[in-house]
Design a protein around this motif. Structure first.
Motif, PDB file in Angstrom:
ATOM      1  N   SER A 116      36.473  26.048  80.129  1.00 32.69           N
ATOM      2  CA  SER A 116      35.903  26.237  78.796  1.00 32.69           C
ATOM      3  C   SER A 116      36.974  26.687  77.813  1.00 32.69           C
ATOM      4  CB  SER A 116      34.798  27.284  78.838  1.00 32.69           C
ATOM      5  OG  SER A 116      33.862  26.979  79.839  1.00 32.69           O
ATOM      6  N   LEU A 117      37.839  27.596  78.270  1.00 31.62           N
ATOM      7  CA  LEU A 117      38.915  28.068  77.388  1.00 31.62           C
ATOM      8  C   LEU A 117      39.878  26.933  77.059  1.00 31.62           C
ATOM      9  CD1 LEU A 117      40.157  31.635  78.311  1.00 31.62           C
ATOM     10  CD2 LEU A 117      38.608  30.872  76.565  1.00 31.62           C
ATOM     11  N   ILE A 118      40.200  26.118  78.056  1.00 28.69           N
ATOM     12  CA  ILE A 118      41.119  25.005  77.819  1.00 28.69           C
ATOM     13  C   ILE A 118      40.510  24.027  76.811  1.00 28.69           C
ATOM     14  CG2 ILE A 118      42.226  22.987  78.866  1.00 28.69           C
ATOM     15  CD1 ILE A 118      42.459  24.635  81.435  1.00 28.69           C
ATOM     16  N   MET A 119      39.216  23.716  77.021  1.00 35.31           N
ATOM     17  CA  MET A 119      38.541  22.784  76.102  1.00 35.31           C
ATOM     18  C   MET A 119      38.544  23.314  74.671  1.00 35.31           C
ATOM     19  SD  MET A 119      37.299  19.976  77.405  1.00 35.31           S
ATOM     20  CE  MET A 119      35.892  19.450  76.431  1.00 35.31           C
ATOM     21  N   ALA A 120      38.401  24.651  74.527  1.00 38.19           N
ATOM     22  CA  ALA A 120      38.262  25.225  73.194  1.00 38.19           C
ATOM     23  C   ALA A 120      39.603  25.443  72.509  1.00 38.19           C
ATOM     24  CB  ALA A 120      37.498  26.538  73.265  1.00 38.19           C
ATOM     25  N   SER A 121      40.680  25.556  73.280  1.00 33.70           N
ATOM     26  CA  SER A 121      41.927  25.955  72.623  1.00 33.70           C
ATOM     27  C   SER A 121      42.967  24.840  72.566  1.00 33.70           C
ATOM     28  CB  SER A 121      42.528  27.173  73.312  1.00 33.70           C
ATOM     29  OG  SER A 121      42.824  26.882  74.645  1.00 33.70           O
ATOM     30  N   SER A 122      42.712  23.693  73.200  1.00 31.36           N
ATOM     31  CA  SER A 122      43.693  22.618  73.083  1.00 31.36           C
ATOM     32  C   SER A 122      42.958  21.322  72.778  1.00 31.36           C
ATOM     33  CB  SER A 122      44.484  22.457  74.378  1.00 31.36           C
ATOM     34  OG  SER A 122      43.643  21.980  75.393  1.00 31.36           O
ATOM     35  N   ASP A 123      43.690  20.387  72.213  1.00 32.19           N
ATOM     36  CA  ASP A 123      43.044  19.130  71.860  1.00 32.19           C
ATOM     37  C   ASP A 123      43.752  17.957  72.523  1.00 32.19           C
ATOM     38  OD1 ASP A 123      41.333  17.327  70.521  1.00 32.19           O
ATOM     39  OD2 ASP A 123      41.126  18.784  68.904  1.00 32.19           O
ATOM     40  N   THR A 124      43.279  16.757  72.209  1.00 26.73           N
ATOM     41  CA  THR A 124      43.764  15.549  72.872  1.00 26.73           C
ATOM     42  C   THR A 124      45.118  15.127  72.303  1.00 26.73           C
ATOM     43  OG1 THR A 124      42.580  14.355  71.210  1.00 26.73           O
ATOM     44  CG2 THR A 124      41.440  14.706  73.245  1.00 26.73           C
ATOM     45  N   PHE A 125      46.219  15.723  72.839  1.00 24.74           N
ATOM     46  CA  PHE A 125      47.483  15.543  72.132  1.00 24.74           C
ATOM     47  C   PHE A 125      48.042  14.124  72.193  1.00 24.74           C
ATOM     48  CE2 PHE A 125      49.110  17.056  76.278  1.00 24.74           C
ATOM     49  CZ  PHE A 125      50.117  16.131  76.514  1.00 24.74           C
ATOM     50  N   VAL A 126      47.813  13.415  73.283  1.00 22.00           N
ATOM     51  CA  VAL A 126      48.328  12.039  73.350  1.00 22.00           C
ATOM     52  C   VAL A 126      47.654  11.189  72.269  1.00 22.00           C
ATOM     53  CG1 VAL A 126      48.437   9.950  74.748  1.00 22.00           C
ATOM     54  CG2 VAL A 126      48.849  12.165  75.802  1.00 22.00           C
ATOM     55  N   TYR A 127      46.341  11.344  72.183  1.00 23.56           N
ATOM     56  CA  TYR A 127      45.570  10.615  71.175  1.00 23.56           C
ATOM     57  C   TYR A 127      46.016  11.001  69.767  1.00 23.56           C
ATOM     58  CZ  TYR A 127      41.555   9.529  68.201  1.00 23.56           C
ATOM     59  OH  TYR A 127      40.753   9.097  67.184  1.00 23.56           O
ATOM     60  N   VAL A 128      46.131  12.300  69.520  1.00 23.73           N
ATOM     61  CA  VAL A 128      46.502  12.785  68.181  1.00 23.73           C
ATOM     62  C   VAL A 128      47.836  12.205  67.756  1.00 23.73           C
ATOM     63  CG1 VAL A 128      47.311  14.845  66.958  1.00 23.73           C
ATOM     64  CG2 VAL A 128      45.129  14.893  68.129  1.00 23.73           C
ATOM     65  N   ILE A 129      48.828  12.289  68.634  1.00 29.71           N
ATOM     66  CA  ILE A 129      50.164  11.837  68.244  1.00 29.71           C
ATOM     67  C   ILE A 129      50.203  10.318  68.071  1.00 29.71           C
ATOM     68  CG2 ILE A 129      52.548  11.656  69.072  1.00 29.71           C
ATOM     69  CD1 ILE A 129      52.232  14.539  70.037  1.00 29.71           C
ATOM     70  N   CYS A 130      49.526   9.600  68.957  1.00 25.45           N
ATOM     71  CA  CYS A 130      49.473   8.132  68.818  1.00 25.45           C
ATOM     72  C   CYS A 130      48.854   7.744  67.485  1.00 25.45           C
ATOM     73  CB  CYS A 130      48.638   7.514  69.936  1.00 25.45           C
ATOM     74  SG  CYS A 130      49.473   7.454  71.495  1.00 25.45           S
ATOM     75  N   VAL A 131      47.678   8.316  67.179  1.00 26.27           N
ATOM     76  CA  VAL A 131      46.942   7.880  65.996  1.00 26.27           C
ATOM     77  C   VAL A 131      47.602   8.360  64.710  1.00 26.27           C
ATOM     78  CG1 VAL A 131      44.748   8.075  64.795  1.00 26.27           C
ATOM     79  CG2 VAL A 131      44.773   7.713  67.239  1.00 26.27           C
ATOM     80  N   TYR A 132      47.965   9.646  64.664  1.00 27.49           N
ATOM     81  CA  TYR A 132      48.526  10.209  63.429  1.00 27.49           C
ATOM     82  C   TYR A 132      49.745   9.402  62.962  1.00 27.49           C
ATOM     83  CZ  TYR A 132      45.827  14.580  63.558  1.00 27.49           C
ATOM     84  OH  TYR A 132      44.836  15.516  63.550  1.00 27.49           O
ATOM     85  N   PHE A 133      50.641   9.081  63.898  1.00 29.46           N
ATOM     86  CA  PHE A 133      51.900   8.496  63.450  1.00 29.46           C
ATOM     87  C   PHE A 133      51.865   6.981  63.360  1.00 29.46           C
ATOM     88  CE2 PHE A 133      53.500  12.643  65.072  1.00 29.46           C
ATOM     89  CZ  PHE A 133      53.886  13.123  63.837  1.00 29.46           C
ATOM     90  N   SER A 134      51.135   6.338  64.273  1.00 25.78           N
ATOM     91  CA  SER A 134      51.168   4.874  64.266  1.00 25.78           C
ATOM     92  C   SER A 134      50.496   4.322  63.008  1.00 25.78           C
ATOM     93  CB  SER A 134      50.506   4.318  65.521  1.00 25.78           C
ATOM     94  OG  SER A 134      49.141   4.656  65.518  1.00 25.78           O
ATOM     95  N   GLN A 135      49.499   5.062  62.474  1.00 23.22           N
ATOM     96  CA  GLN A 135      48.777   4.558  61.302  1.00 23.22           C
ATOM     97  C   GLN A 135      49.676   4.401  60.086  1.00 23.22           C
ATOM     98  OE1 GLN A 135      45.228   4.093  60.570  1.00 23.22           O
ATOM     99  NE2 GLN A 135      44.816   3.998  62.758  1.00 23.22           N
TER     100      GLN A 135
END
Lengths: 193, 175
Positions: B124-143
């Motif tokens: 629960s702590l992991i789910m609440a304190s970290s996010d989907t970093f592979v997805y974030v970095i792929c989407v944020y920059f490739s767009q």
């Protein structure tokens, strides 16, 4: 990406079944899994409905804007170049506020807007320090109230629900701070593009 | 600590109080805003179903076939050393990649181990304190057409590992 994950899960499970001889459990799990997906959606449906309604009121009444204003003096030090050149500052503050409130649906479009604005007029295909910091905040950000996690726990009959908030605050705050400090340090050492 | 815990109970009711005051004394009809937002929330939750259905079937098959247990056994010597329960392995694999996949593994983890068990609390702590970093970095920059993400991925990986370790340490301290 998701399609591949699904295929991998199915193939690995089938191969493992040849070893473990759990055929019956495997066949049952397909029905069970499909049914469980509905339970999961129902367990978060109520809270997501309520929370999104609350946030819409806060947004329309300008409360989120006020929160963004409160964040500005802090963000100035985290995104020095964007605030110095005064580009995308509004998008950045909106994105960080959305992250803190756990508005995961809203953060991605806001972040894309912010990064798009920061990238305007640049020809390089390298990310700037501020863009990277924003991405890191998208990966680990201080989280006031993790609604989905609490909703899932409540639906699974957990007795520890809100007590979890204190460790969540500590953990997410430390991770965010470490991420920002690392970004700024590496940015200082390697320079900017 | 006790004061903080007290505050944590008041967060959601306090936010509701603010909303109630806005609806009562606001110049516009803010209950309309509430209904609009609530509808969007309901729709996006239901829209999760198709993806979640496929992924939860996949994850359930993985657990039922015994493959999950085999994989966990494989990493358990290493996980034991750093104080991370081996039950978290599927979540650690899926968390960086996709929100719905990690939600699927998180749900499975809660129902397999019990929501108040140590692995479930760490999860629960992991789910609440970290996010989907592979997805974030792929989407944020490739767009926006950025190919060289420089130190984004290393820092993201470091922060995610930190969130896993810290979650387990905090759970040991608190519970």
């Amino acid at each position: 990406m998701l399609g591949k994950s699904f295929s991998f899960l199915c193939i690995i499970s089938l191969l493992a079944t040849f070893l473990t001889k759990n055929e019956k459990a495997l066949a049952d799990s397909i029905f069970g899994g499909a049914a469980k997906s509905v339970t999961v959606v129902i367990s978060i449906l109520g809270l997501m409905t309520l929370w999104n309604g609350i946030l819409e009121v806060l947004k329309d009444a300008g409360v989120i804007e006020k929160l963004s204003k409160l964040l500005r003096p802090i963000l100035k030090h985290i995104f020095p170049r964007a605030f110095k050149e005064n580009t995308a500052t509004e998008e950045i503050t909106a994105c960080v506020s959305a992250n803190i409130l756990g508005l995961s649906n809203a953060t991605t479009p806001l972040a894309l807007l912010a990064i798009g604005k920061m990238n305007e007029g640049r020809k390089s295909d390298k990310a700037t320090n501020d863009m990277i910091t924003l991405a890191i905040l998208g990966c680990a950000c201080f989280n006031i109230i993790p609604t989905t996690v609490i909703a899932m726990r409540v639906s699974q009959g957990a007795s520890i629900t809100y007590e979890l908030l204190v460790p969540v605050w500590i953990c997410s705050f430390v991770c965010m701070t470490v991420g920002i400090i690392l970004c700024r340090l590496i940015g200082k050492i390697c320079g900017d593009t | 600590m006790e004061i903080l815990e007290r505050i944590s109970y008041y967060i959601l009711p306090l936010i509701l109080l603010i909303v109630a005051l806005i609806i009562l004394f606001g110049k516009k009809d803010y209950f309309d805003s509430f209904l609009r937002g609530a509808k969007n929330g309901a729709v996006s939750a239901v829209n999760l179903l198709p993806t979640l259905c496929a992924l939860i079937v996949g994850v359930s098959m993985l657990t039922a076939s015994g493959a999950g247990e085999l994989l966990s056994q494989l990493v358990s010597p290493f996980f034991d050393k750093i104080g991370v329960p081996k039950e978290l392995f599927p979540l650690i694999l899926t968390r960086p990649i996709s929100g719905s996949a990690s939600l699927a593994t998180f749900g499975e983890l809660l129902s397999q181990n019990g929501a108040d068990s140590f692995p479930a609390l760490c999860a629960s702590l992991i789910m609440a304190s970290s996010d989907t970093f592979v997805y974030v970095i792929c989407v944020y920059f490739s767009q926006v057409g950025i190919k060289k993400t420089r130190h984004a991925l290393p820092v993201a990986i470091f922060v995610s590992c930190l969130s896993i370790l810290l979650s387990c340490i905090l759970c040991r301290i608190f519970y």
